[in-house]
Scaffold this motif. Structure first.
Motif, short mmCIF file in Angstrom:
data_model
loop_
_atom_site.label_atom_id
_atom_site.label_comp_id
_atom_site.label_asym_id
_atom_site.label_seq_id
_atom_site.Cartn_x
_atom_site.Cartn_y
_atom_site.Cartn_z
N SER A 64 0.81 -1.22 0.00
CA SER A 64 0.00 0.00 0.00
C SER A 64 0.84 1.27 0.00
O SER A 64 0.37 2.33 -0.42
CB SER A 64 -0.93 0.01 1.22
N LEU A 65 2.08 1.18 0.47
CA LEU A 65 2.91 2.38 0.58
C LEU A 65 3.18 3.03 -0.77
O LEU A 65 3.30 4.25 -0.88
CB LEU A 65 4.24 2.03 1.26
N PHE A 66 3.29 2.22 -1.82
CA PHE A 66 3.58 2.74 -3.15
C PHE A 66 2.48 3.72 -3.59
O PHE A 66 2.76 4.85 -3.98
CB PHE A 66 3.70 1.58 -4.14
N SER A 67 1.22 3.28 -3.50
CA SER A 67 0.11 4.13 -3.93
C SER A 67 -0.09 5.30 -2.97
O SER A 67 -0.45 6.41 -3.40
CB SER A 67 -1.17 3.30 -4.02
N PHE A 68 0.13 5.08 -1.67
CA PHE A 68 -0.02 6.16 -0.70
C PHE A 68 0.97 7.28 -1.00
O PHE A 68 0.62 8.47 -0.96
CB PHE A 68 0.19 5.63 0.71
N ALA A 69 2.20 6.91 -1.33
CA ALA A 69 3.20 7.92 -1.66
C ALA A 69 2.83 8.66 -2.94
O ALA A 69 3.08 9.86 -3.07
CB ALA A 69 4.58 7.27 -1.79
N LEU A 93 -4.33 -2.52 3.18
CA LEU A 93 -4.42 -2.59 4.64
C LEU A 93 -5.64 -3.40 5.07
O LEU A 93 -5.57 -4.22 5.99
CB LEU A 93 -4.48 -1.18 5.22
N ILE A 94 -6.76 -3.16 4.39
CA ILE A 94 -7.97 -3.95 4.68
C ILE A 94 -7.74 -5.41 4.34
O ILE A 94 -8.07 -6.32 5.11
CB ILE A 94 -9.17 -3.39 3.90
N GLY A 95 -7.14 -5.65 3.17
CA GLY A 95 -6.88 -7.02 2.76
C GLY A 95 -5.94 -7.74 3.70
O GLY A 95 -6.16 -8.91 4.06
N GLY A 96 -4.87 -7.06 4.12
CA GLY A 96 -3.93 -7.67 5.06
C GLY A 96 -4.58 -8.00 6.39
O GLY A 96 -4.32 -9.05 6.99
N PHE A 97 -5.45 -7.10 6.87
CA PHE A 97 -6.15 -7.34 8.13
C PHE A 97 -7.08 -8.55 8.02
O PHE A 97 -7.10 -9.42 8.90
CB PHE A 97 -6.95 -6.09 8.52
N VAL A 98 -7.84 -8.61 6.91
CA VAL A 98 -8.78 -9.72 6.72
C VAL A 98 -8.03 -11.04 6.61
O VAL A 98 -8.39 -12.04 7.25
CB VAL A 98 -9.64 -9.48 5.46
N TRP A 99 -6.96 -11.06 5.81
CA TRP A 99 -6.20 -12.30 5.62
C TRP A 99 -5.61 -12.78 6.95
O TRP A 99 -5.63 -13.98 7.26
CB TRP A 99 -5.09 -12.07 4.60
N THR A 100 -5.11 -11.85 7.74
CA THR A 100 -4.53 -12.21 9.04
C THR A 100 -5.58 -12.81 9.97
O THR A 100 -5.34 -13.84 10.62
CB THR A 100 -3.90 -10.97 9.70
N ARG A 101 -6.75 -12.19 10.02
CA ARG A 101 -7.79 -12.64 10.95
C ARG A 101 -8.38 -13.98 10.56
O ARG A 101 -8.56 -14.86 11.41
CB ARG A 101 -8.90 -11.58 11.03
N VAL A 102 -8.71 -14.15 9.29
CA VAL A 102 -9.39 -15.39 8.90
C VAL A 102 -8.45 -16.59 8.99
O VAL A 102 -8.88 -17.71 9.33
CB VAL A 102 -9.99 -15.27 7.48
N HIS A 119 -11.82 -18.67 1.42
CA HIS A 119 -13.09 -18.30 0.78
C HIS A 119 -13.68 -17.04 1.43
O HIS A 119 -14.26 -16.19 0.74
CB HIS A 119 -14.08 -19.46 0.88
N VAL A 120 -13.52 -16.92 2.74
CA VAL A 120 -13.98 -15.71 3.43
C VAL A 120 -13.19 -14.50 2.96
O VAL A 120 -13.74 -13.41 2.74
CB VAL A 120 -13.86 -15.88 4.96
N ALA A 121 -11.87 -14.68 2.81
CA ALA A 121 -11.03 -13.57 2.36
C ALA A 121 -11.46 -13.08 0.98
O ALA A 121 -11.62 -11.88 0.75
CB ALA A 121 -9.56 -14.00 2.34
N TYR A 122 -11.66 -14.02 0.06
CA TYR A 122 -12.06 -13.63 -1.29
C TYR A 122 -13.50 -13.11 -1.33
O TYR A 122 -13.88 -12.38 -2.25
CB TYR A 122 -11.89 -14.79 -2.26
N THR A 174 -11.37 -2.94 -5.15
CA THR A 174 -11.64 -4.34 -5.51
C THR A 174 -10.43 -4.97 -6.18
O THR A 174 -10.02 -6.09 -5.85
CB THR A 174 -12.86 -4.42 -6.45
N GLY A 175 -9.83 -4.24 -7.12
CA GLY A 175 -8.70 -4.77 -7.86
C GLY A 175 -7.47 -4.97 -7.00
O GLY A 175 -6.80 -6.01 -7.09
N ILE A 176 -7.14 -4.00 -6.13
CA ILE A 176 -5.90 -4.09 -5.37
C ILE A 176 -5.98 -5.17 -4.30
O ILE A 176 -4.99 -5.86 -4.02
CB ILE A 176 -5.54 -2.72 -4.74
N ILE A 177 -7.16 -5.37 -3.69
CA ILE A 177 -7.29 -6.45 -2.70
C ILE A 177 -7.16 -7.80 -3.39
O ILE A 177 -6.52 -8.73 -2.87
CB ILE A 177 -8.63 -6.34 -1.95
N SER A 178 -7.76 -7.93 -4.57
CA SER A 178 -7.62 -9.17 -5.33
C SER A 178 -6.17 -9.44 -5.69
O SER A 178 -5.68 -10.57 -5.58
CB SER A 178 -8.49 -9.09 -6.59
#
Length: 493
Positions: free
Chosen positions: A87-92, A443-452, A462-465, A296-300
């Motif tokens: 995410s840092l690349f796009s944030f910068a 950041l959202i994707g990383g949080f979801v992947w970590t939790r599930v 499947h929950v992550a996707y 949608t695209g970046i999380i995928s």
């Protein structure tokens, strides 16, 4: 002829709506296309290739890079750090795009573009030399900052082209982005950890044993160096030092010309004139739609390498890929991206129009995303050859749907501008929304992947996707708002 109707005074900030050209204005034979300035376009194309290369080059090896840092206790934490670095690349880019554009208006396009290429080269090398998480974070952030000059490159392209060759120039940028999307993962996948992957060539190298991810970054830096050398000798300044009146007049003509090449049709408004000093209200839904699509695209994109690296023989199984196989599959996607832009998108755009194409292509994309984690069950049952057949087929539909959705949404954003003078602000706001989404999404994707995956259940992937599908579903529903704002007639899907 003035764009201000006679019923308004000269000091009012108004401009007439942009209407479709009539037959009366289309007189005479079309002008012959002006040849593109080769050396100038070469440098600009290299700049446009650098961004997707830097964006995608780390996807095949970022999981292993974070794992080597030793900061994560398990695979779920690795997903969080992968999302942070991505995410840092796009944030910068969000932070640097506007200041870099302002700087180019002050000191010129040429020095800004050359400094960007030099910064790209050194920042990429620093990322390859990273041996800990803070170093990777800082270098990746710097990479995003220096890649904020894409808008300057597009500005220069508009200044070195005319009505006859400008569409070809901007179409060439799309090809460059696709090429970068192919080359980036290929470089990252085949050249990372060369001591292990290419022992016959680098087996005795102490440098690459200590810095296993330096080689792909050196190759990407060489691309920037090539652009820097060519640009130093052949890139000419295009920012003119003229009086304010001449600059305003030239910008107005350029804006009209560019808009006529990108806008197919705009519905006439019921009022005879529109204030040009406001942001068009009907553009907000389109801007939000592009932001949702970018998220949608970046999380995928973030989930895919994580799914690839999960072992085959465990409860939370994945594809069991190594860096080379991840890079190969991402390069296959890059090839499908190129083919989609040439064959698939023109067909659906011509057949269904912009907004209908968004819905159709989005449906294909979300269906393919839903099916992707189910491919993990093919490997232990039917073997790898059958798995690769299904994977390539899935990537073909996924890529065609995703890229066609993006391109159609870009056209919808253009069509949401009410006048020529609003087009720049509308596209600028849409680009900002996309960059913010590409910052928050990982950041959202990383949080979801970590939790599930901390739950330790087989259905975690499947929950992550499903999160990707939910965000995409919000975009699908949001197209009704876009439809209402643009005043389009109802459609079937």
């Amino acid at each position: 002829m003035s764009l201000v109707p006679d019923t308004f005074s000269d000091d009012e900030s108004v401009t007439a709506p942009l209407l479709p050209p009539t037959a009366a204005t289309a007189t005479g034979a079309p002008a012959e296309r002006t040849p593109l300035p080769f050396k100038q376009m070469l440098v600009l194309c290299i700049i446009n290739i650098c961004e997707p290369i830097q964006l995608t080059i780390l996807f095949p090896f970022i999981y292993f890079m974070v794992k080597d840092f030793g900061v994560a206790k398990n695979d779920s934490e690795i997903g969080w750090y992968v999302g942070l670095i991505t995410s840092l690349f796009s944030f910068a880019q969000v932070l640097s795009s506007l200041p870099i554009g302002w700087l180019s208006d002050k000191i010129g396009r040429r020095p800004v573009l050359l400094l960007g290429l030099a910064g790209n080269m050194f920042s990429s090398i620093l990322f390859g030399l990273s041996t800990n998480l803070p170093a990777a974070i800082v270098s990746r952030f710097l990479l995003g900052l220096v890649n904020g000059n894409i808008g300057v490159a597009k500005s220069m392209t508009g200044e070195i082209t005319d009505k006859s060759n400008r569409p070809a120039a901007f179409a060439l940028f799309g090809v460059c982005f696709s090429l970068g999307g192919i080359v980036g993962p290929m470089i990252g996948g085949t050249l990372s950890n060369p001591v292990t992957q290419l022992p016959w060539l680098f087996g005795s190298s102490k440098l690459f044993r200590e810095f296993p991810y330096l080689l792909p970054c050196l190759v990407s830096s060489f691309v920037s160096l090539t652009g820097l050398v060519v640009g130093w000798f052949h890139l000419e300044e295009t920012l003119r030092r003229e009086s304010e009146e001449v600059i305003v007049a030239s910008a107005s003509l350029l804006d009209q010309d560019a808009y006529q090449n990108t806008q197919s049709s705009v519905n006439p408004l019921p009022h005879p004139a529109i204030r040009k000093d406001r942001f068009p209200a009907k553009a907000y839904p389109a801007v939000l739609g592009l932001g949702l699509l970018a998220m949608t695209g970046i999380i995928s994109e973030e989930f895919y390498p994580l799914l690839c690296t999960l072992p085959v023989d465990q409860l939370q199984n994945g594809f069991g890929f190594k860096s080379f196989e991840i890079g190969l599959s991402l390069s296959i996607r890059g090839c499908f991206t190129f083919l989609t832009q040439i064959f698939v998108f023109p067909f659906i755009q011509k057949t269904y129009g912009s907004l209908r194409s968004v819905r159709l292509a989005l449906s294909v994309f979300l269906t393919s995303v839903t099916c992707l984690p189910f491919l993990t069950y093919i490997i232990p049952t039917f073997g790898e050859p059958t798995f690769w057949v299904f994977l390539v087929a899935n990537l073909a539909f996924l890529t065609a749907g995703q890229m066609s959705t993006f391109t159609s949404m870009f056209l919808v954003v253009n069509e949401s501008a009410e006048t020529q003078s609003q087009l720049g602000r509308v596209n600028g706001m849409a680009q900002m929304a996309a960059c913010v989404a590409r910052t928050v999404g990982p950041l959202i994707g990383g949080f979801v992947w970590t939790r599930v995956f901390a739950m330790g259940v087989w259905w975690g992937k499947h929950v992550a996707y499903a999160v990707v599908v939910v965000v995409g579903g919000l975009l699908y529903l949001e197209t009704f708002w876009i439809q209402k704002a643009l005043g389009e007639t109802a459609f079937d899907f």
